[in-house]
Design a protein around this motif. Structure first.
Motif, PDB file in Angstrom:
ATOM      1  N   SER A   1       0.849  -1.193   0.000  1.00  0.00           N
ATOM      2  CA  SER A   1       0.000   0.000   0.000  1.00  0.00           C
ATOM      3  C   SER A   1       0.879   1.235   0.000  1.00  0.00           C
ATOM      4  O   SER A   1       2.055   1.184   0.343  1.00  0.00           O
ATOM      5  CB  SER A   1      -0.927   0.010   1.225  1.00  0.00           C
ATOM      6  OG  SER A   1      -0.178   0.014   2.418  1.00  0.00           O
ATOM      7  N   GLY A   2       0.279   2.335  -0.353  1.00  0.00           N
ATOM      8  CA  GLY A   2       1.036   3.572  -0.446  1.00  0.00           C
ATOM      9  C   GLY A   2       1.497   3.834  -1.866  1.00  0.00           C
ATOM     10  O   GLY A   2       1.429   2.970  -2.742  1.00  0.00           O
ATOM     11  N   LYS A   3       1.957   5.031  -2.110  1.00  0.00           N
ATOM     12  CA  LYS A   3       2.480   5.418  -3.411  1.00  0.00           C
ATOM     13  C   LYS A   3       3.914   5.871  -3.200  1.00  0.00           C
ATOM     14  O   LYS A   3       4.175   6.881  -2.563  1.00  0.00           O
ATOM     15  CB  LYS A   3       1.636   6.546  -4.024  1.00  0.00           C
ATOM     16  CG  LYS A   3       0.195   6.147  -4.304  1.00  0.00           C
ATOM     17  CD  LYS A   3      -0.603   7.299  -4.888  1.00  0.00           C
ATOM     18  CE  LYS A   3      -2.037   6.885  -5.168  1.00  0.00           C
ATOM     19  NZ  LYS A   3      -2.848   7.998  -5.709  1.00  0.00           N
ATOM     20  N   TRP A   4       4.840   5.103  -3.756  1.00  0.00           N
ATOM     21  CA  TRP A   4       6.255   5.317  -3.497  1.00  0.00           C
ATOM     22  C   TRP A   4       6.945   5.826  -4.756  1.00  0.00           C
ATOM     23  O   TRP A   4       6.795   5.261  -5.824  1.00  0.00           O
ATOM     24  CB  TRP A   4       6.910   4.022  -3.041  1.00  0.00           C
ATOM     25  CG  TRP A   4       6.229   3.396  -1.866  1.00  0.00           C
ATOM     26  CD1 TRP A   4       5.241   2.454  -1.906  1.00  0.00           C
ATOM     27  CD2 TRP A   4       6.464   3.680  -0.496  1.00  0.00           C
ATOM     28  NE1 TRP A   4       4.853   2.132  -0.639  1.00  0.00           N
ATOM     29  CE2 TRP A   4       5.590   2.867   0.250  1.00  0.00           C
ATOM     30  CE3 TRP A   4       7.328   4.536   0.179  1.00  0.00           C
ATOM     31  CZ2 TRP A   4       5.551   2.886   1.640  1.00  0.00           C
ATOM     32  CZ3 TRP A   4       7.304   4.551   1.564  1.00  0.00           C
ATOM     33  CH2 TRP A   4       6.434   3.736   2.272  1.00  0.00           C
TER      34      TRP A   4
ATOM     35  N   ARG B   1       1.946  -1.631  -7.120  1.00  0.00           N
ATOM     36  CA  ARG B   1       1.053  -0.959  -8.050  1.00  0.00           C
ATOM     37  C   ARG B   1       1.815  -0.662  -9.337  1.00  0.00           C
ATOM     38  O   ARG B   1       3.044  -0.705  -9.376  1.00  0.00           O
ATOM     39  CB  ARG B   1       0.505   0.323  -7.427  1.00  0.00           C
ATOM     40  CG  ARG B   1      -0.342   0.084  -6.189  1.00  0.00           C
ATOM     41  CD  ARG B   1      -0.714   1.410  -5.530  1.00  0.00           C
ATOM     42  NE  ARG B   1      -1.368   1.195  -4.257  1.00  0.00           N
ATOM     43  CZ  ARG B   1      -2.685   1.083  -4.087  1.00  0.00           C
ATOM     44  NH1 ARG B   1      -3.478   1.186  -5.138  1.00  0.00           N
ATOM     45  NH2 ARG B   1      -3.200   0.882  -2.890  1.00  0.00           N
ATOM     46  N   GLU B   2       1.044  -0.320 -10.349  1.00  0.00           N
ATOM     47  CA  GLU B   2       1.659  -0.122 -11.662  1.00  0.00           C
ATOM     48  C   GLU B   2       2.734   0.966 -11.647  1.00  0.00           C
ATOM     49  O   GLU B   2       3.811   0.808 -12.238  1.00  0.00           O
ATOM     50  CB  GLU B   2       0.564   0.226 -12.673  1.00  0.00           C
ATOM     51  CG  GLU B   2       1.060   0.721 -13.998  1.00  0.00           C
ATOM     52  CD  GLU B   2       0.705   2.186 -14.229  1.00  0.00           C
ATOM     53  OE1 GLU B   2       1.491   2.864 -14.906  1.00  0.00           O
ATOM     54  OE2 GLU B   2      -0.353   2.626 -13.736  1.00  0.00           O
ATOM     55  N   GLU B   3       2.493   2.085 -10.937  1.00  0.00           N
ATOM     56  CA  GLU B   3       3.462   3.181 -10.931  1.00  0.00           C
ATOM     57  C   GLU B   3       4.786   2.754 -10.313  1.00  0.00           C
ATOM     58  O   GLU B   3       5.862   3.065 -10.837  1.00  0.00           O
ATOM     59  CB  GLU B   3       2.897   4.378 -10.161  1.00  0.00           C
ATOM     60  CG  GLU B   3       1.683   5.023 -10.801  1.00  0.00           C
ATOM     61  CD  GLU B   3       0.386   4.379 -10.323  1.00  0.00           C
ATOM     62  OE1 GLU B   3       0.454   3.280  -9.729  1.00  0.00           O
ATOM     63  OE2 GLU B   3      -0.685   4.981 -10.535  1.00  0.00           O
ATOM     64  N   GLU B   4       4.726   2.038  -9.172  1.00  0.00           N
ATOM     65  CA  GLU B   4       5.949   1.601  -8.522  1.00  0.00           C
ATOM     66  C   GLU B   4       6.660   0.531  -9.349  1.00  0.00           C
ATOM     67  O   GLU B   4       7.890   0.504  -9.422  1.00  0.00           O
ATOM     68  CB  GLU B   4       5.647   1.064  -7.122  1.00  0.00           C
ATOM     69  CG  GLU B   4       5.278   2.119  -6.100  1.00  0.00           C
ATOM     70  CD  GLU B   4       3.883   2.677  -6.325  1.00  0.00           C
ATOM     71  OE1 GLU B   4       2.975   1.918  -6.722  1.00  0.00           O
ATOM     72  OE2 GLU B   4       3.704   3.893  -6.111  1.00  0.00           O
TER      73      GLU B   4
ATOM     74  N   LEU C   1       0.662  -7.098 -10.165  1.00  0.00           N
ATOM     75  CA  LEU C   1       0.196  -5.713 -10.251  1.00  0.00           C
ATOM     76  C   LEU C   1      -1.086  -5.567  -9.452  1.00  0.00           C
ATOM     77  O   LEU C   1      -2.063  -6.289  -9.674  1.00  0.00           O
ATOM     78  CB  LEU C   1      -0.045  -5.321 -11.710  1.00  0.00           C
ATOM     79  CG  LEU C   1       1.183  -5.222 -12.611  1.00  0.00           C
ATOM     80  CD1 LEU C   1       0.772  -4.868 -14.033  1.00  0.00           C
ATOM     81  CD2 LEU C   1       2.169  -4.196 -12.075  1.00  0.00           C
ATOM     82  N   LEU C   2      -1.086  -4.619  -8.521  1.00  0.00           N
ATOM     83  CA  LEU C   2      -2.225  -4.408  -7.645  1.00  0.00           C
ATOM     84  C   LEU C   2      -3.141  -3.326  -8.195  1.00  0.00           C
ATOM     85  O   LEU C   2      -2.675  -2.266  -8.612  1.00  0.00           O
ATOM     86  CB  LEU C   2      -1.742  -4.010  -6.246  1.00  0.00           C
ATOM     87  CG  LEU C   2      -0.766  -4.970  -5.548  1.00  0.00           C
ATOM     88  CD1 LEU C   2      -0.284  -4.375  -4.235  1.00  0.00           C
ATOM     89  CD2 LEU C   2      -1.415  -6.321  -5.330  1.00  0.00           C
ATOM     90  N   GLU C   3      -4.420  -3.592  -8.224  1.00  0.00           N
ATOM     91  CA  GLU C   3      -5.457  -2.587  -8.495  1.00  0.00           C
ATOM     92  C   GLU C   3      -5.197  -1.807  -9.784  1.00  0.00           C
ATOM     93  O   GLU C   3      -5.009  -0.587  -9.765  1.00  0.00           O
ATOM     94  CB  GLU C   3      -5.585  -1.631  -7.308  1.00  0.00           C
ATOM     95  CG  GLU C   3      -5.974  -2.338  -6.021  1.00  0.00           C
ATOM     96  CD  GLU C   3      -6.066  -1.384  -4.842  1.00  0.00           C
ATOM     97  OE1 GLU C   3      -5.850  -0.167  -5.029  1.00  0.00           O
ATOM     98  OE2 GLU C   3      -6.358  -1.853  -3.737  1.00  0.00           O
ATOM     99  N   VAL C   4      -5.180  -2.486 -10.889  1.00  0.00           N
ATOM    100  CA  VAL C   4      -5.049  -1.818 -12.191  1.00  0.00           C
ATOM    101  C   VAL C   4      -6.346  -1.061 -12.467  1.00  0.00           C
ATOM    102  O   VAL C   4      -7.419  -1.651 -12.549  1.00  0.00           O
ATOM    103  CB  VAL C   4      -4.778  -2.841 -13.305  1.00  0.00           C
ATOM    104  CG1 VAL C   4      -4.697  -2.141 -14.656  1.00  0.00           C
ATOM    105  CG2 VAL C   4      -3.504  -3.612 -13.016  1.00  0.00           C
TER     106      VAL C   4
END
Length: 363
Positions: free
Chosen positions: A197-200, A220-223, A238-241
């Motif tokens: 969780s979180g956006k890193w 997540r896709e961004e990380e 990949l989590l929650e696309v």
């Protein structure tokens, strides 16, 4: 009639006993432990190899930590600490009544006035620890972090799971990405990383030579786009696309220094399933295993209708969830449609698994 010779379980080779333990539930293994002193010696160390401390089992925390403090031999057997590392590093046997307060202190700011109690004895004994879970946001907010950090850096971890509050984000807490990057840099043997969780955004702090052995990533896709390029990722989750990815995003996701052969993903919007699968077939040609989660029964057709061609795909697992507006259950027709559609697009697929609410069928 000659009776076959009886076998005394405790006389079996230790390796065989431990192999049998792998097939037992924890309560059954405890029953074996209580049979005799010989079994206690063997099974006790086995039970402490993997320690889960879940939310609903936090009452176990104080007893586990006190045992590990008094029994360095057991602490050295711990390989996986799956759960709450944070309160363990803040617990002291002389303050057992403080454990519940310290447990919740990482979540609730108004409880930060509780006294900091740091006892590194258990974690210092865990010289063979290879896998831990860190609830990162609360840990940095606590007074124990500076004391715990050197101990964490000295570990030789192969699996690191970073979890955090769903309502906390790194951009609200300056310095989090840098601290996390420093922890990752101190673990050159890391093979599996989970950012649950979180956006890193650690691109500024991590160099391309960091994490040279990382082959499994959950993010997540961004990380994932920031961590995959140049690293030997073979397994990706990949989590929650929640959007259609553009070509640039797919190139970064496929920029592993080797080939990604296993992909697990869940989509937020079911109409994203078909374009996601087609882009996957285009950019990840070496995939052998695909697992997709969070599909509704009503949207199963998004998987098998016009299924793309994968050159090497041999296994597909589709996990469905029952929707309140659709009580349809698995049936022969749905299984046949899935198998026909998948194998029409990708003849190489030999194994298909369809699951819903814990019920699974292989075809």
């Amino acid at each position: 009639m000659v009776k076959p010779p009886s076998i005394i379980f405790s006389k079996l080779p230790v390796e065989l006993i431990l192999e049998i333990m792998d097939y037992l539930q924890t309560r059954d293994a405890i029953s074996v432990l209580r049979t005799c002193q010989a079994m206690r010696t063997i099974v006790e160390g086995y039970l402490y190899k993997h320690i889960p401390i879940r939310v609903h089992a936090r009452h176990r925390l104080s007893g586990v930590v006190r045992t590990l403090s008094k029994r360095p031999d057991l602490a050295r057997r711990v390989i996986t600490w799956d759960g709450y590392l944070f309160p363990v590093l803040r617990e002291a046997s002389s303050y057992p009544e403080e454990v519940p307060k310290l447990f919740f202190k990482r979540w609730w700011p108004w409880q930060r006035e509780a006294p900091n109690v740091v006892d590194l004895t258990p974690i210092n004994y865990m010289t063979n620890l290879k896998s831990i879970t860190i609830y990162y946001f609360g840990w940095l907010q606590s007074g124990s972090y500076p004391q715990v950090r050197p101990t964490l850096d000295a570990m030789s971890l192969t699996t690191l799971i970073i979890a955090g509050c769903s309502f906390s984000w790194p951009d609200q807490h300056p310095g989090y990405e840098r601290e996390l990057a420093m922890i990752l840099q101190s673990q050159p043997l890391l093979e599996r990383l989970e950012l649950q969780s979180g956006k890193w955004d650690m691109e500024e702090w991590l160099s391309p030579t960091d994490l040279p052995h990382l082959h499994s990533l959950v993010a997540r896709e961004e990380e994932a786009r920031r961590l995959i390029p140049g690293r030997p990722i073979t397994s990706l989750t990949l989590l929650e696309v929640d959007r259609v990815l553009d070509d640039n995003a797919w190139r970064e996701l496929a920029a592993s220094s080797t080939y990604i052969t296993s992909l697990t993903f869940d989509v937020i919007q079911q109409d994203l399933m078909s374009p996601f699968l087609h882009s996957t077939a285009k950019y990840m040609e070496a995939l052998e295993i695909i697992c997709t989660n969070s599909l509704c029964m009503a949207h199963l057709g998004n998987v098998y209708e016009n299924f793309p061609t994968f050159k090497r795909l041999r296994s597909l697992t589709v996990t469905l969830r029952r929707c309140w507006h659709n009580d349809a259950m698995l049936n022969d027709e749905s299984l046949a449609d899935l198998k026909t559609g998948v194998q029409t697009g990708s003849p190489s697929v030999k194994y298909v698994k369809l699951a819903i609410d814990g019920f699974a069928t292989n075809i």
